[in-house]
Design an enzyme around this catalytic site. Structure first.
Site, short mmCIF file in Angstrom:
data_model
loop_
_atom_site.label_atom_id
_atom_site.label_comp_id
_atom_site.label_asym_id
_atom_site.label_seq_id
_atom_site.Cartn_x
_atom_site.Cartn_y
_atom_site.Cartn_z
N TYR A 72 -48.03 25.33 -25.04
CA TYR A 72 -47.14 26.07 -25.08
C TYR A 72 -46.78 27.00 -26.73
O TYR A 72 -45.70 26.10 -27.05
CB TYR A 72 -47.02 27.00 -24.28
CG TYR A 72 -47.49 26.43 -22.83
CD1 TYR A 72 -48.63 26.91 -22.64
CD2 TYR A 72 -46.51 25.53 -21.88
CE1 TYR A 72 -49.32 26.71 -20.98
CE2 TYR A 72 -47.64 25.37 -19.85
CZ TYR A 72 -48.56 25.46 -20.35
OH TYR A 72 -48.83 25.98 -18.55
N MET A 109 -43.97 22.12 -17.22
CA MET A 109 -43.55 21.95 -16.02
C MET A 109 -43.64 20.17 -16.09
O MET A 109 -42.98 19.85 -14.89
CB MET A 109 -43.93 22.97 -15.23
CG MET A 109 -43.43 22.56 -13.95
SD MET A 109 -43.93 23.93 -12.76
CE MET A 109 -43.66 25.74 -13.31
N LYS A 143 -20.73 11.59 -5.35
CA LYS A 143 -22.40 13.00 -5.09
C LYS A 143 -23.50 13.46 -5.85
O LYS A 143 -23.60 12.52 -6.69
CB LYS A 143 -20.23 14.32 -5.55
CG LYS A 143 -20.57 14.05 -6.80
CD LYS A 143 -19.57 15.72 -7.24
CE LYS A 143 -19.41 15.52 -9.02
NZ LYS A 143 -18.64 16.47 -9.63
N ARG A 194 -10.53 25.72 -10.56
CA ARG A 194 -11.54 25.62 -9.70
C ARG A 194 -10.99 25.61 -8.71
O ARG A 194 -10.11 26.47 -8.11
CB ARG A 194 -12.81 24.41 -10.26
CG ARG A 194 -13.39 24.26 -10.82
CD ARG A 194 -14.03 23.88 -11.56
NE ARG A 194 -14.22 22.42 -11.16
CZ ARG A 194 -14.59 21.57 -11.18
NH1 ARG A 194 -15.77 21.06 -12.17
NH2 ARG A 194 -14.53 20.07 -10.99
#
Length: 387
Positions: free
Chosen positions: A277, A325, A45, A143
């Site tokens: 940043y 990013m 998966k 779940r």
């Protein structure tokens, strides 16, 4: 070393995830040896935990996996579209999902509630063929899965649909909540719930082909949980699901992914120079900064700002300042490097590089997340691929 000289001109990716399929096959072998009496489901998966679903599925089958496990029906259908013919179990459904397509593709589908049983039986009627169904019990994870109080109704209804030729119940299964915490009291409780669910399914007249609850930690540490089938996920990719007990090497496993990039800039800067940043990092003196062209859009955790480890110019270093990013910066101090040099974010550790587990510790998460978040902008290159 100003970032303009000696630049590499040959075509090369800015970043790459190298996937060692020989290591994956060896990991399957090591895990199968720990559960030699059970069948093996390779969980692929989430794009094989970021490693590439189809190549990893094929490699696992080559190593002896008879079953493949996926979460979504779209993943199951993608395996079929790629020509993968092994047994495939899919478990995460919502109303209106592609039940008929999966029935027609011979995918084993999971049913955890009456609404799902109604939808799969309708799909079987429409397709004119018997659906392969596995019933899931919520043994305590909270779940998916039927609550024990609802299990008798679900198993009776499944047996009635089986009698009508609409479905064949091929399995009964559950998922541990705390198998990665050896000795946790939930483990024995959940095994008891699961055994009771299996017995009640048999009382309802069902004869499942496989019973399974063992995930990666169950496969490695709980032989009593192996039943008819084990379904390792992260361990197959060479990551220990129980790092408190030992790294992958303690279980005969080897990490499959190496994440690397090529330096995009190398330059000298003066002391007191802000980096990235917010200037959370300011150079303590004249130094060399190297720019790694990967960022959180590629899956590098922003939580790795100021903490994430990398191997650059032969030494282990940490991210300087914030991860952006598309890029982050490393302070090389007085060491030399050139544009185009390789930087390794993580790998098996053979060359002194960090591992996915090292990144997990630095970011306060688990290694599962580190590998699965590597994004599609990073090409996968497969080593040891076979036809």
């Amino acid at each position: 070393m100003n970032g303009t000289e000696d630049e590499h001109t040959e075509a090369a990716p800015r970043a790459v995830a190298r996937i060692d399929l020989d290591a994956l096959r060896a990991n399957v072998g090591a895990l199968r040896a720990r559960a030699s009496r059970a069948e093996f489901m390779a969980v692929v998966k989430a794009d094989a935990y970021g490693h590439g679903m189809v190549p990893c599925a094929r490699a696992a089958v080559q190593a002896g996996a008879r079953w493949l496990g996926v979460a979504t029906p779209e993943e199951a259908l993608a395996l079929r579209a790629a020509g993968v013919g092994s047994r495939v179990l899919c478990w995460l459904w919502t109303p209106g999902g592609p039940w008929r397509a999966c029935v027609e593709a011979d995918v084993d589908v999971t049913v955890s509630a009456m609404w799902a049983l109604r939808e799969v039986t309708r799909a079987a009627r429409d397709a004119g063929r018997t659906a392969r169904v596995q019933l899931k019990i919520d043994a305590g994870l909270g779940r998916n899965g039927a609550q024990p109080a609802d299990w008798p109704e679900l198993t009776r209804a499944a047996r009635a649909a089986e009698h009508d030729g609409l479905i064949k119940v091929t399995g009964v299964w559950a998922h541990f909540s705390c198998a990665d915490e050896p000795g946790h009291p939930a483990i024995d409780r959940e095994l008891t719930v699961f055994r009771t669910a299996v017995a009640r399914a048999r009382d309802a007249g069902l004869e499942p082909e496989v019973r399974h609850i063992a995930n990666s930690p169950g496969t490695l540490t709980l032989p009593e949980s192996h039943f008819d089938l084990v379904r390792p996920g992260v361990a197959m990719y060479g990551i220990s699901p129980v790092p408190q007990l030992g790294g992958p090497e303690e279980f005969g496993l080897r990490p499959v992914m190496t994440l690397a990039a090529r330096l995009a800039s190398v330059k000298r800067v003066p002391g007191g120079h802000g980096v990235s940043y917010g200037h959370q990092y300011v150079t303590p003196g004249e130094t060399t900064l190297a720019l790694v062209p990967m960022g959180y859009a590629d899956g590098v955790p922003r939580h790795g700002s100021g903490a994430g480890p990398v191997l650059v110019a032969g030494k282990w270093r940490t991210v300087a300042g914030r991860v952006a990013m598309d890029q982050f910066v490393v302070d090389l101090g007085g060491d030399a490097a050139s544009v185009g040099d390789e930087v390794i974010l993580f790998g098996p550790g053979d060359r002194g590089e960090p591992t996915a587990e090292d990144w997990a510790r630095a970011c306060g998460t688990i290694a599962y997340e580190i590998v699965t978040r590597v994004g599609p902008r990073v090409p996968r290159v497969y080593v040891g691929e076979r036809p």
